[in-house]
Design an enzyme around this catalytic site. Structure first.
Site, PDB file in Angstrom:
ATOM      1  N   HIS A  38       0.936  -1.273   0.110  1.00  0.00           N
ATOM      2  CA  HIS A  38       0.037  -0.053  -0.033  1.00  0.00           C
ATOM      3  C   HIS A  38       0.971   1.346   0.081  1.00  0.00           C
ATOM      4  CE1 HIS A  38      -3.682  -2.066   0.052  1.00  0.00           C
ATOM      5  NE2 HIS A  38      -3.365  -2.811   1.495  1.00  0.00           N
ATOM      6  N   GLU A 137      -5.475 -11.922   8.173  1.00  0.00           N
ATOM      7  CA  GLU A 137      -6.268 -10.621   8.015  1.00  0.00           C
ATOM      8  C   GLU A 137      -7.451 -11.051   7.215  1.00  0.00           C
ATOM      9  OE1 GLU A 137      -3.725  -7.829   5.575  1.00  0.00           O
ATOM     10  OE2 GLU A 137      -3.146  -9.575   4.323  1.00  0.00           O
ATOM     11  N   ASP A 163      -7.828  -5.078   7.761  1.00  0.00           N
ATOM     12  CA  ASP A 163      -8.622  -5.993   6.910  1.00  0.00           C
ATOM     13  C   ASP A 163      -9.342  -7.121   7.507  1.00  0.00           C
ATOM     14  OD1 ASP A 163      -7.850  -4.641   4.479  1.00  0.00           O
ATOM     15  OD2 ASP A 163      -6.038  -5.744   4.241  1.00  0.00           O
TER      16      ASP A 163
END
Length: 238
Positions: A38, A137, A163
């Protein structure tokens, strides 16, 4: 050397600026993680940051863009002491991470360390022992967490609480409030398998709550958070 050791506090870097990463790595955190999922880290910036961190004698981790062998291999070739691999839901996927992170005969990682390009000697294959972390996650990963933790070669289960909360239809704050909930289940599975457990907190307040809950490998801040907190301190704000 493991980048993410017991009783440690790390900083999560999304910005690929070498000077910023080096400043954070030297500021007292136990480890830095470079986020190639990310964050802004691509192949070139991972190599540039790896060279700078190696020159400073600093260990670092990389969250790869996914479980693909090329991304895992690049992070390790660039000098990462640990990889944190997202999107791992099953024991078979965890075994694929181990295969990608170990040289033959233990795995299928290709030989190509970059350290010689910047004047450092590469560790021989037999001595290369990076810390291999898989992210828990999702609801699927939670359902399989015991079996994932038992996979030989997996060193670290790393929780992605944002997540995980989305996948479970809840919130991070609700996860933190559940004393016997999913976070405790993941920690227990790690402990039962003799593996380490880490978690992303993202800010110091959440980090303190997680520390009190028994987690001892925590990403307590992000690069942007540290910069913002420093600015507030300089300006005398709350």
């Amino acid at each position: 050397m493991n980048a993410i050791g017991p009783g440690s506090s790390g900083v999560w870097c999304f910005r690929d600026d070498v000077d910023t990463v080096l400043a954070l790595a030297r500021s007292g955190f136990d480890w830095v993680a470079l986020d190639a999922q990310h964050g802004r880290f691509d192949r070139r910036s991972l190599i540039d940051n790896g060279r700078a961190l190696a020159g400073a004698g600093l260990a670092f981790a990389v969250r790869t863009g996914g479980p693909d062998p090329a991304g895992i291999g690049l992070a390790l070739d660039a000098g990462a002491s640990a990889v944190i691999v997202p999107q791992i839901d099953t024991p078979d996927e965890a075994r694929q991470v181990v295969d990608a992170g170990r040289y033959p005969p233990l795995g299928s990682r290709s030989w190509g360390p970059l350290a010689p390009l910047w004047g450092h000697e590469a560790a021989p294959p037999a001595a290369a022992a990076p810390q291999l972390g898989v992210m828990i996650e999702s609801a699927a990963a939670l359902a399989n967490v015991g079996a994932i933790a038992e996979v030989p070669g997996v060193d670290l289960l790393f929780i992605g609480p944002f997540d995980l909360a989305l996948s479970l239809g809840t919130t991070v704050d609700a996860l933190l409030a559940e004393g016997d909930g999913p976070l405790a289940e993941i920690a227990a599975a790690s402990s039962a398998a003799g593996k380490a457990a880490g978690i992303f907190a993202g800010d110091p307040d959440r980090g303190r709550i997680l520390r009190a809950r028994g987690f001892d490998r925590i990403a307590v801040a992000t690069d942007s958070g540290v910069i913002a907190a420093g600015a507030r301190a300089v300006l005398g704000g709350p």
